[in-house]
Design a protein around this motif. Structure first.
Motif, mmCIF file in Angstrom:
data_model
loop_
_atom_site.group_PDB
_atom_site.id
_atom_site.type_symbol
_atom_site.label_atom_id
_atom_site.label_comp_id
_atom_site.label_asym_id
_atom_site.label_seq_id
_atom_site.Cartn_x
_atom_site.Cartn_y
_atom_site.Cartn_z
ATOM 1 N N THR A 36 12.962 53.188 -24.777
ATOM 2 C CA THR A 36 12.652 52.309 -25.892
ATOM 3 C C THR A 36 12.401 50.922 -25.323
ATOM 4 O O THR A 36 12.361 50.736 -24.103
ATOM 5 C CB THR A 36 13.764 52.326 -26.951
ATOM 6 O OG1 THR A 36 13.269 51.751 -28.164
ATOM 7 C CG2 THR A 36 14.995 51.565 -26.490
ATOM 8 N N PHE A 37 12.228 49.941 -26.189
ATOM 9 C CA PHE A 37 11.911 48.593 -25.741
ATOM 10 C C PHE A 37 13.052 48.038 -24.891
ATOM 11 O O PHE A 37 14.220 48.083 -25.288
ATOM 12 C CB PHE A 37 11.641 47.691 -26.940
ATOM 13 C CG PHE A 37 11.137 46.321 -26.600
ATOM 14 C CD1 PHE A 37 10.123 46.147 -25.660
ATOM 15 C CD2 PHE A 37 11.658 45.204 -27.219
ATOM 16 C CE1 PHE A 37 9.647 44.878 -25.344
ATOM 17 C CE2 PHE A 37 11.190 43.935 -26.927
ATOM 18 C CZ PHE A 37 10.181 43.773 -25.981
ATOM 19 N N SER A 38 12.715 47.491 -23.750
ATOM 20 C CA SER A 38 13.715 47.135 -22.739
ATOM 21 C C SER A 38 14.581 45.939 -23.102
ATOM 22 O O SER A 38 15.677 45.769 -22.550
ATOM 23 C CB SER A 38 13.014 46.849 -21.410
ATOM 24 O OG SER A 38 12.136 45.732 -21.542
ATOM 25 N N GLN A 39 14.130 45.094 -24.022
ATOM 26 C CA GLN A 39 14.861 43.849 -24.279
ATOM 27 C C GLN A 39 16.192 44.048 -24.992
ATOM 28 O O GLN A 39 17.090 43.209 -24.887
ATOM 29 C CB GLN A 39 13.980 42.890 -25.080
ATOM 30 C CG GLN A 39 12.759 42.402 -24.319
ATOM 31 C CD GLN A 39 13.133 41.652 -23.054
ATOM 32 O OE1 GLN A 39 13.647 40.540 -23.108
ATOM 33 N NE2 GLN A 39 12.888 42.248 -21.897
ATOM 34 N N TYR A 40 16.341 45.156 -25.713
ATOM 35 C CA TYR A 40 17.642 45.409 -26.354
ATOM 36 C C TYR A 40 18.735 45.501 -25.295
ATOM 37 O O TYR A 40 19.781 44.853 -25.391
ATOM 38 C CB TYR A 40 17.624 46.710 -27.160
ATOM 39 C CG TYR A 40 16.431 46.952 -28.042
ATOM 40 C CD1 TYR A 40 15.768 45.912 -28.682
ATOM 41 C CD2 TYR A 40 15.957 48.256 -28.258
ATOM 42 C CE1 TYR A 40 14.672 46.153 -29.501
ATOM 43 C CE2 TYR A 40 14.881 48.508 -29.069
ATOM 44 C CZ TYR A 40 14.222 47.463 -29.685
ATOM 45 O OH TYR A 40 13.143 47.713 -30.480
ATOM 46 N N ALA A 41 18.493 46.346 -24.296
ATOM 47 C CA ALA A 41 19.482 46.556 -23.243
ATOM 48 C C ALA A 41 19.650 45.315 -22.374
ATOM 49 O O ALA A 41 20.772 44.977 -21.963
ATOM 50 C CB ALA A 41 19.090 47.754 -22.381
ATOM 51 N N LEU A 42 18.553 44.634 -22.080
ATOM 52 C CA LEU A 42 18.635 43.455 -21.228
ATOM 53 C C LEU A 42 19.601 42.430 -21.809
ATOM 54 O O LEU A 42 20.497 41.925 -21.120
ATOM 55 C CB LEU A 42 17.258 42.828 -21.037
ATOM 56 C CG LEU A 42 17.256 41.496 -20.284
ATOM 57 C CD1 LEU A 42 17.713 41.685 -18.845
ATOM 58 C CD2 LEU A 42 15.883 40.843 -20.321
#
Length: 359
Positions: free
Chosen positions: A116-122
């Motif tokens: 999924t979109f990487s910014q959530y985890a970042l």
């Protein structure tokens, strides 16, 4: 380095967007570059946007309206929400950062799909919290039952990207309603609908009214995709007034420019442009589907402005070969899979021909 930074940064890497056109031109000496890597609108933006943005340039000496009152009012009217239920940011990247900074503390966790979109985890990692990743199912869709099962007493946010980036798949209104009635009230369920303007599925959730039914639902939208003003950075979230008030404490003052606010107001007003882009996008998707099915390549049916497919070999050499032919696509999201933004008819045809030549 002697300066001590947050331990949570550890081995984290900065986000790497698709290569900019100018960089590729310099590296390879190419005059014509077609960028199909970042899911931008190949048709640009509404002509009304250019007029509004140009006018706003006459007031660059003045700070922007930190509350974005005009844009806030137009968004509230368009989506039938209240102005104080909105937080406006410099693209959804900033809104994600604001939410993460506001809610997350050590000991918390977030639940999200993978990929999924990487910014959530970042941003979860930056705040020092655990990221619980739930693989998408065989159809490339969010496994909502498994995601619900992953929620525990320490879960603060359940991230749902719909349609999902990079798979392009979606979950319907009935599935979402089942999930929301089961999620604990203290868990914020965030619906990232960055690509919603491209969706044609009849059963796609009508999400904005959900913020009145559920205090723990947030809906995110952006002007970077279908509206075609990614360079100006405008995105927003709609949620309960209580949550929104806390987010606006964390939001930086004057975080969106006068030009961006004016452009977004004009973009929202031109829904014919959005409808035309949606129609063109479906035609472009059909070009890619026809090619992929003829080749026998696995792919996920997309409701967005990109398509994710498996080429059955390492993607780095293919990426480089396409780059040499003047096409920038996205690799590295999953082994043997490429994500390609849907371009104009000629751009799609050119990229398909280039891909066929390098495989």
């Amino acid at each position: 380095m002697t300066i001590k930074v947050k331990a949570s940064l550890g081995e984290l890497q900065a986000y790497k967007p698709g290569k900019p056109i100018e960089e590729v031109q310099q590296e390879l000496g190419l005059e014509t570059i077609t960028k199909l890597a970042s899911n931008e609108n190949p048709f640009g933006c509404s002509a009304q946007v250019k007029v509004a943005a140009t006018k706003a340039l006459n007031e660059t000496a003045l700070y922007p309206d930190g509350y974005a009152a005009e844009l806030r009012s137009e968004l509230a009217a368009f989506y039938a929400v209240k102005p104080h239920q909105l937080v406006i940011g410099a693209g959804l990247d900033e809104v994600i950062q604001i939410v993460s900074r506001t809610l997350l503390v050590a000991g918390d966790n977030i639940v999200q799909a993978t990929p999924t979109f990487s910014q959530y985890a970042l941003h979860a990692n930056i705040e020092g919290v655990t990221v619980k990743e739930v693989p998408v199912n065989e159809a490339g869709e969010h496994d909502l039952d498994a995601m619900l099962a992953a929620v525990d007493a320490n879960t603060k946010i359940l991230w749902l990207c719909n349609p999902n980036n990079p798979t392009g798949t979606y979950f319907n209104a009935m599935a979402l309603d089942r999930l929301l009635t089961a999620v604990p009230a203290e868990v914020l369920v965030i619906l990232d609908e960055a690509y919603a303007e491209y969706v044609v599925a009849d059963d796609f959730p009508d999400s904005m009214p959900l913020i009145e039914r559920f205090d723990n639902v947030m809906v995110m939208r952006t002007f970077s995709k279908a509206y075609g003003i990614a360079a100006l950075r405008i995105g927003f979230a709609a949620c309960s007034a209580a949550v929104c008030a806390k987010l606006n404490i964390v939001r930086l003052p004057f975080n969106t420019s006068r030009v961006a606010q004016a452009a977004a107001v004009a973009a929202l007003a031109d829904q014919k442009f959005i409808a035309d882009c949606q129609t063109a996008n479906r035609a472009g998707l059909a070009q890619w589907v026809n090619y992929l099915e003829a080749k026998g390549f696995a792919y996920y049916p997309s409701q967005a402005n990109f398509i994710f497919f498996k080429i059955g070999q390492a993607t780095a050499p293919v990426f480089d070969a396409l780059l040499a032919k003047g096409f920038i696509v996205r690799a590295g999201l999953r082994p043997e899979w490429l994500r390609v933004t849907i371009g104009s008819e000629s751009e799609n045809a050119g990229c398909i021909a280039a891909l066929e030549a390098v495989l």
